[in-house]
Write a protein that holds these residues in place. Structure first.
Motif, PDB file in Angstrom:
ATOM      1  N   ALA A 158       1.061  -1.065   0.047  1.00 37.50           N
ATOM      2  CA  ALA A 158       0.066  -0.013  -0.049  1.00 37.50           C
ATOM      3  C   ALA A 158       0.772   1.291   0.000  1.00 37.50           C
ATOM      4  CB  ALA A 158      -1.080   0.038   1.254  1.00 37.50           C
ATOM      5  N   ASP A 159       1.028   2.048   1.182  1.00 40.40           N
ATOM      6  CA  ASP A 159       1.666   3.187   1.123  1.00 40.40           C
ATOM      7  C   ASP A 159       2.954   3.077   2.251  1.00 40.40           C
ATOM      8  OD1 ASP A 159       0.251   2.867   3.428  1.00 40.40           O
ATOM      9  OD2 ASP A 159      -0.461   5.099   3.316  1.00 40.40           O
ATOM     10  N   HIS A 160       3.387   1.841   2.668  1.00 41.74           N
ATOM     11  CA  HIS A 160       4.497   1.795   3.716  1.00 41.74           C
ATOM     12  C   HIS A 160       4.986   0.288   3.521  1.00 41.74           C
ATOM     13  CE1 HIS A 160       0.947  -0.248   5.601  1.00 41.74           C
ATOM     14  NE2 HIS A 160       1.613  -0.861   6.344  1.00 41.74           N
ATOM     15  N   TYR A 161       6.234   0.316   4.338  1.00 39.97           N
ATOM     16  CA  TYR A 161       6.924  -0.981   4.380  1.00 39.97           C
ATOM     17  C   TYR A 161       6.490  -1.982   5.593  1.00 39.97           C
ATOM     18  CZ  TYR A 161      10.219   0.368   0.806  1.00 39.97           C
ATOM     19  OH  TYR A 161      11.004   0.689  -0.553  1.00 39.97           O
ATOM     20  N   VAL A 162       6.462  -3.053   5.371  1.00 38.95           N
ATOM     21  CA  VAL A 162       6.169  -4.112   6.258  1.00 38.95           C
ATOM     22  C   VAL A 162       6.986  -5.408   6.387  1.00 38.95           C
ATOM     23  CG1 VAL A 162       4.273  -5.760   6.908  1.00 38.95           C
ATOM     24  CG2 VAL A 162       3.588  -3.498   6.064  1.00 38.95           C
ATOM     25  N   THR A 163       7.560  -5.570   7.503  1.00 39.82           N
ATOM     26  CA  THR A 163       8.447  -6.576   7.736  1.00 39.82           C
ATOM     27  C   THR A 163       7.797  -7.889   8.032  1.00 39.82           C
ATOM     28  OG1 THR A 163      10.195  -5.060   8.371  1.00 39.82           O
ATOM     29  CG2 THR A 163      10.337  -7.383   8.844  1.00 39.82           C
ATOM     30  N   PRO A 164       7.584  -8.965   7.220  1.00 39.10           N
ATOM     31  CA  PRO A 164       6.875 -10.107   7.508  1.00 39.10           C
ATOM     32  C   PRO A 164       7.569 -11.021   8.688  1.00 39.10           C
ATOM     33  CG  PRO A 164       7.376  -9.836   5.071  1.00 39.10           C
ATOM     34  CD  PRO A 164       8.149  -8.928   5.883  1.00 39.10           C
ATOM     35  N   GLU A 165       6.709 -11.851   9.131  1.00 38.04           N
ATOM     36  CA  GLU A 165       7.141 -12.673  10.199  1.00 38.04           C
ATOM     37  C   GLU A 165       8.212 -13.703   9.506  1.00 38.04           C
ATOM     38  OE1 GLU A 165       4.598 -14.327  12.956  1.00 38.04           O
ATOM     39  OE2 GLU A 165       3.194 -12.716  12.912  1.00 38.04           O
ATOM     40  N   GLY A 166       9.236 -13.974  10.107  1.00 33.04           N
ATOM     41  CA  GLY A 166      10.012 -15.090   9.558  1.00 33.04           C
ATOM     42  C   GLY A 166      11.636 -14.829   9.908  1.00 33.04           C
ATOM     43  N   THR A 167      12.307 -15.537   9.176  1.00 31.00           N
ATOM     44  CA  THR A 167      13.872 -15.417   9.567  1.00 31.00           C
ATOM     45  C   THR A 167      14.659 -15.907   8.273  1.00 31.00           C
ATOM     46  OG1 THR A 167      13.845 -15.676  11.638  1.00 31.00           O
ATOM     47  CG2 THR A 167      15.824 -16.104  10.756  1.00 31.00           C
ATOM     48  N   ARG A 168      15.624 -15.099   7.853  1.00 27.90           N
ATOM     49  CA  ARG A 168      16.476 -15.523   6.790  1.00 27.90           C
ATOM     50  C   ARG A 168      17.719 -16.140   7.388  1.00 27.90           C
ATOM     51  NH1 ARG A 168      17.602 -10.606   3.547  1.00 27.90           N
ATOM     52  NH2 ARG A 168      17.551  -9.326   5.329  1.00 27.90           N
ATOM     53  N   VAL A 169      18.353 -16.861   6.655  1.00 26.56           N
ATOM     54  CA  VAL A 169      19.619 -17.624   7.152  1.00 26.56           C
ATOM     55  C   VAL A 169      20.684 -17.591   5.871  1.00 26.56           C
ATOM     56  CG1 VAL A 169      20.882 -19.619   7.867  1.00 26.56           C
ATOM     57  CG2 VAL A 169      18.661 -19.142   8.785  1.00 26.56           C
ATOM     58  N   GLY A 170      21.877 -17.288   6.137  1.00 29.24           N
ATOM     59  CA  GLY A 170      23.006 -17.182   5.232  1.00 29.24           C
ATOM     60  C   GLY A 170      24.156 -17.905   5.996  1.00 29.24           C
ATOM     61  N   LEU A 171      24.459 -18.821   5.355  1.00 24.71           N
ATOM     62  CA  LEU A 171      25.692 -19.536   5.626  1.00 24.71           C
ATOM     63  C   LEU A 171      27.018 -19.581   4.854  1.00 24.71           C
ATOM     64  CD1 LEU A 171      27.298 -21.530   7.996  1.00 24.71           C
ATOM     65  CD2 LEU A 171      26.355 -22.901   6.600  1.00 24.71           C
TER      66      LEU A 171
END
Length: 208
Positions: A158-171
């Motif tokens: 819509a008109d703003h940023y939203v951070t979804p629930e969850g996690t990213r992993v980088g190894l």
């Protein structure tokens, strides 16, 4: 059309001139009478090789430069999305990355089934595997460690940023090999790939 000319007995030269003028005028003004043969329908244009291959003519005002494989036909698509292409892995590095992915996948699957996908839960679950968390300097330089755990990438809605629930992993398995993963409410994923140009072992967002 038949033209009848009655030629007088005298002035044959003038009559000849008159006849020539009439014929000339008639030929210039004629459009085809009722007894003329019907005009043939317009022939269909012969398809060019480009059209046969599915290419369309360049629209007026459009850039003539479209790179092969451009996602939406946008000019310089490849250049603008180069940051989304991962690097190449050597066969040996790819094999090592696959081994680490096989260790991480069961952990993320368990967390997903338990409904735990916040960064702290994921971090705590991965530590027993022996990974040291990656450290970076003020300019993004690597200072040691191989494991990165972050929240999900913000998305514009819509008109703003939203951070979804969850996690990213980088190894970081090797300089040319990574395990890139995520876990969230809807699903989880674990894959191997070379590092990305700007984001290392984390898959970059589409917007750039």
């Amino acid at each position: 059309m038949v033209i009848s000319i009655r030629e007088p007995r005298r002035g044959s030269a003038a009559a000849a001139l008159l006849l020539g003028a009439v014929l000339s005028l008639t030929a210039c003004g004629e459009r085809g009478g009722t007894d003329a043969a019907p005009a043939a329908p317009d022939a269909l244009p012969t398809a060019s090789p480009a059209a046969t291959l599915g290419a369309s003519p360049t629209a007026a005002g459009a850039s003539p430069y479209v790179e092969p494989g451009a996602g939406d036909g946008a000019p310089h698509y490849g250049d603008n999305n180069a940051h989304r292409r991962s690097g190449e892995m050597s066969p040996a590095s790819a094999k090592d990355a696959r081994k680490e992915a096989d260790r991480i996948e069961p952990v993320l699957k368990r967390l997903w089934e338990e409904g735990k996908w916040d960064p702290e839960s994921v971090r705590s679950a991965l530590r027993p595997l022996g990974y040291e968390e990656e450290k970076t300097g003020p300019k993004g330089e690597r200072l040691g460690g191989t494991l990165g755990v972050r929240e999900m990438e913000p998305r514009f809605q819509a008109d703003h940023y939203v951070t979804p629930e969850g996690t990213r992993v980088g190894l970081r398995v090797h300089d040319d090999a990574c395990v890139t993963a995520f876990v969230q409410k809807t699903n989880y994923q674990v894959k191997t790939n070379g590092p990305y140009m700007e984001s290392g072992c984390f898959e970059p967002p589409f917007a750039h």
